[in-house]
Design a protein around this motif. Structure first.
Motif, PDB file in Angstrom:
ATOM      1  N   GLN A   4       0.842  -1.192   0.000  1.00 20.80           N
ATOM      2  CA  GLN A   4       0.000   0.000   0.000  1.00 20.80           C
ATOM      3  C   GLN A   4       0.879   1.245   0.000  1.00 20.80           C
ATOM      4  OE1 GLN A   4      -2.349  -0.512   3.606  1.00 20.80           O
ATOM      5  NE2 GLN A   4      -4.194  -0.806   2.397  1.00 20.80           N
ATOM      6  N   VAL A   5       0.325   2.322  -0.512  1.00 22.65           N
ATOM      7  CA  VAL A   5       0.961   3.635  -0.430  1.00 22.65           C
ATOM      8  C   VAL A   5       0.030   4.562   0.338  1.00 22.65           C
ATOM      9  CG1 VAL A   5       1.673   5.673  -1.741  1.00 22.65           C
ATOM     10  CG2 VAL A   5       2.315   3.385  -2.534  1.00 22.65           C
ATOM     11  N   HIS A   6       0.565   5.240   1.340  1.00 24.41           N
ATOM     12  CA  HIS A   6      -0.206   6.189   2.139  1.00 24.41           C
ATOM     13  C   HIS A   6       0.260   7.602   1.834  1.00 24.41           C
ATOM     14  CE1 HIS A   6      -0.766   2.434   4.397  1.00 24.41           C
ATOM     15  NE2 HIS A   6      -1.858   2.982   4.904  1.00 24.41           N
ATOM     16  N   LEU A   7      -0.641   8.430   1.325  1.00 19.26           N
ATOM     17  CA  LEU A   7      -0.345   9.823   1.012  1.00 19.26           C
ATOM     18  C   LEU A   7      -1.143  10.701   1.970  1.00 19.26           C
ATOM     19  CD1 LEU A   7      -0.523   9.621  -2.882  1.00 19.26           C
ATOM     20  CD2 LEU A   7       1.460   9.247  -1.394  1.00 19.26           C
ATOM     21  N   ILE A   8      -0.444  11.480   2.768  1.00 16.28           N
ATOM     22  CA  ILE A   8      -1.060  12.199   3.884  1.00 16.28           C
ATOM     23  C   ILE A   8      -1.145  13.697   3.598  1.00 16.28           C
ATOM     24  CG2 ILE A   8      -0.882  12.694   6.357  1.00 16.28           C
ATOM     25  CD1 ILE A   8       0.846  10.125   6.553  1.00 16.28           C
ATOM     26  N   ASP A   9      -2.289  14.271   3.879  1.00 17.42           N
ATOM     27  CA  ASP A   9      -2.492  15.717   3.775  1.00 17.42           C
ATOM     28  C   ASP A   9      -1.973  16.358   5.060  1.00 17.42           C
ATOM     29  OD1 ASP A   9      -3.394  18.325   3.635  1.00 17.42           O
ATOM     30  OD2 ASP A   9      -5.379  17.801   2.883  1.00 17.42           O
ATOM     31  N   GLY A  10      -0.715  16.792   5.030  1.00 21.92           N
ATOM     32  CA  GLY A  10      -0.103  17.343   6.227  1.00 21.92           C
ATOM     33  C   GLY A  10      -0.741  18.636   6.690  1.00 21.92           C
ATOM     34  N   THR A  11      -1.225  19.445   5.753  1.00 21.78           N
ATOM     35  CA  THR A  11      -1.889  20.699   6.125  1.00 21.78           C
ATOM     36  C   THR A  11      -3.165  20.411   6.901  1.00 21.78           C
ATOM     37  OG1 THR A  11      -0.973  21.873   4.221  1.00 21.78           O
ATOM     38  CG2 THR A  11      -2.953  22.793   5.235  1.00 21.78           C
ATOM     39  N   TYR A  12      -3.977  19.502   6.375  1.00 21.92           N
ATOM     40  CA  TYR A  12      -5.199  19.126   7.088  1.00 21.92           C
ATOM     41  C   TYR A  12      -4.867  18.586   8.472  1.00 21.92           C
ATOM     42  CZ  TYR A  12      -8.904  16.064   8.700  1.00 21.92           C
ATOM     43  OH  TYR A  12      -9.826  15.421   9.498  1.00 21.92           O
ATOM     44  N   GLU A  13      -3.866  17.712   8.551  1.00 21.75           N
ATOM     45  CA  GLU A  13      -3.521  17.114   9.831  1.00 21.75           C
ATOM     46  C   GLU A  13      -3.064  18.163  10.834  1.00 21.75           C
ATOM     47  OE1 GLU A  13      -3.846  14.083  10.980  1.00 21.75           O
ATOM     48  OE2 GLU A  13      -4.621  13.195   9.146  1.00 21.75           O
ATOM     49  N   LEU A  14      -2.318  19.161  10.378  1.00 16.71           N
ATOM     50  CA  LEU A  14      -1.844  20.205  11.289  1.00 16.71           C
ATOM     51  C   LEU A  14      -3.017  21.012  11.825  1.00 16.71           C
ATOM     52  CD1 LEU A  14       0.875  21.226  12.418  1.00 16.71           C
ATOM     53  CD2 LEU A  14       0.830  22.981  10.634  1.00 16.71           C
ATOM     54  N   PHE A  15      -3.936  21.390  10.957  1.00 20.24           N
ATOM     55  CA  PHE A  15      -5.123  22.130  11.399  1.00 20.24           C
ATOM     56  C   PHE A  15      -5.969  21.259  12.330  1.00 20.24           C
ATOM     57  CE2 PHE A  15      -4.028  25.151   8.189  1.00 20.24           C
ATOM     58  CZ  PHE A  15      -4.709  26.314   8.499  1.00 20.24           C
ATOM     59  N   ARG A  16      -6.162  20.004  11.957  1.00 22.48           N
ATOM     60  CA  ARG A  16      -7.002  19.115  12.769  1.00 22.48           C
ATOM     61  C   ARG A  16      -6.443  18.969  14.176  1.00 22.48           C
ATOM     62  NH1 ARG A  16      -7.562  13.497  14.030  1.00 22.48           N
ATOM     63  NH2 ARG A  16      -5.748  12.829  12.797  1.00 22.48           N
ATOM     64  N   HIS A  17      -5.167  18.750  14.284  1.00 21.62           N
ATOM     65  CA  HIS A  17      -4.574  18.565  15.602  1.00 21.62           C
ATOM     66  C   HIS A  17      -4.513  19.873  16.388  1.00 21.62           C
ATOM     67  CE1 HIS A  17      -3.336  14.631  14.004  1.00 21.62           C
ATOM     68  NE2 HIS A  17      -3.244  14.282  15.274  1.00 21.62           N
ATOM     69  N   PHE A  18      -4.362  20.977  15.678  1.00 22.48           N
ATOM     70  CA  PHE A  18      -4.333  22.264  16.379  1.00 22.48           C
ATOM     71  C   PHE A  18      -5.635  22.507  17.141  1.00 22.48           C
ATOM     72  CE2 PHE A  18      -5.025  26.864  16.632  1.00 22.48           C
ATOM     73  CZ  PHE A  18      -3.841  27.278  17.243  1.00 22.48           C
ATOM     74  N   PHE A  19      -6.744  22.158  16.498  1.00 22.12           N
ATOM     75  CA  PHE A  19      -8.036  22.406  17.122  1.00 22.12           C
ATOM     76  C   PHE A  19      -8.523  21.235  17.978  1.00 22.12           C
ATOM     77  CE2 PHE A  19      -8.190  25.339  13.442  1.00 22.12           C
ATOM     78  CZ  PHE A  19      -8.412  26.517  14.142  1.00 22.12           C
TER      79      PHE A  19
END
Length: 293
Positions: A4-19
């Motif tokens: 499998q290949v996992h491609l992660i949206d780092g911008t989304y993850e940063l915003f999600r974890h911030f809030f």
């Protein structure tokens, strides 16, 4: 051997974890709550068996789309404590040994679309998971490519996209052009809602193929004459919004899936963890390496 290949949206993850996670500051007052959360989450994916991973980020919020539409998102309202964690996140991910795709002209979503297309061509790849719930990315789904909402533990293929939006992945840019996308800053066409857009696009596939004359429409839609008039007068704007919503597949990303194979952190990771007071992450990484050997 397939993988499998996992491609992660780092911008989304940063915003999600911030809030989503409590604020956490280092001893010198630097905010690292979201940084710590994203790195821990990505490390968790590796602990669960992910082998080929890349993370796309918006190194700058502005992109070529801001030149196309003045109201497009530009990051001007982003909390400075989120912005301050982008660069450390990219540094931490690289130190962890991951491929990072920081976008300047393009957006992170373009990188994910480009990377997904690249990975899907590899005969060894069994599945490409775009790890983001962003509705824009639904247009990439098909064949080996799936969208993964890690927070909800949901994986979406073509059928799930059609069930959710009422249109196939190929019509997502048209759908967003008609209904608008508040998160990205374009309004769509007046009067067009999710139901009317889905009904017409399910029949005609694209905005260009929807007739101007509502009397010829082969599906029933409330206020069809008014919607047809709005579309007829606004086709130029609809085409612009569709272009805004269409993800590009030529963003600068890794050339092969081999580059995405995680082989462990580089020599700078321990210093990075020490500097940002993330000792637990370093300990988890050391344990993961021991478990994989």
């Amino acid at each position: 051997m397939s993988f499998q290949v996992h491609l992660i949206d780092g911008t989304y993850e940063l915003f999600r974890h911030f809030f989503a996670v409590p604020s956490r500051k280092t001893s010198n007052g630097t905010e690292i709550g979201a940084l710590r959360g994203v790195l821990g989450s990505v490390l968790g994916m590796l602990e669960q068996g992910a082998t080929h991973v890349a993370v796309a980020t918006d190194q700058t919020i502005r992109s070529f789309r801001n030149d196309m539409w003045p109201g497009y998102k530009d990051g001007s309202e982003t909390d400075p404590e989120i912005v301050s964690q982008f660069l450390p996140l990219e540094q931490g991910l690289r130190a962890l040994g991951l491929q990072v795709w920081p976008m300047v002209e393009f957006e992170a979503d373009d990188a994910l679309a480009t990377g997904a297309k690249m990975a899907a061509k590899d005969s060894r790849v069994s599945q490409v998971l775009i790890c983001s719930p962003d509705k824009d990315l639904a247009q990439c789904v098909g064949g080996k490519i799936f969208q993964c909402d890690r927070r909800k533990n949901q994986i979406s293929g073509v059928d799930e996209v059609r069930d959710k939006f009422g249109v196939p992945p190929s019509s997502i840019p048209d759908y967003l052009a008609l209904v608008g996308d508040a998160a990205d800053g374009f309004p769509g066409l007046s009067g067009w809602g999710a139901k009317s857009a889905a009904t017409l696009l399910a029949r005609y596939g694209s905005i260009e193929d929807i007739p101007d004359d509502a009397s010829t429409w082969q599906v029933k839609v409330r206020s069809s004459a008014k919607l047809a008039e709005t579309l007829s007068r606004g086709r130029e704007k609809a085409a612009l919004f569709k272009s805004l919503a269409t993800l590009r597949d030529n963003a600068p990303v890794s050339e092969t899936t081999d580059a995405l194979l995680w082989n462990g952190p580089d020599a700078s990771f321990e210093d990075f963890c020490t500097q940002h007071e993330l000792a637990t992450l370093f300990e988890r990484t050391e344990k993961l390496l021991a478990d994989r050997t």
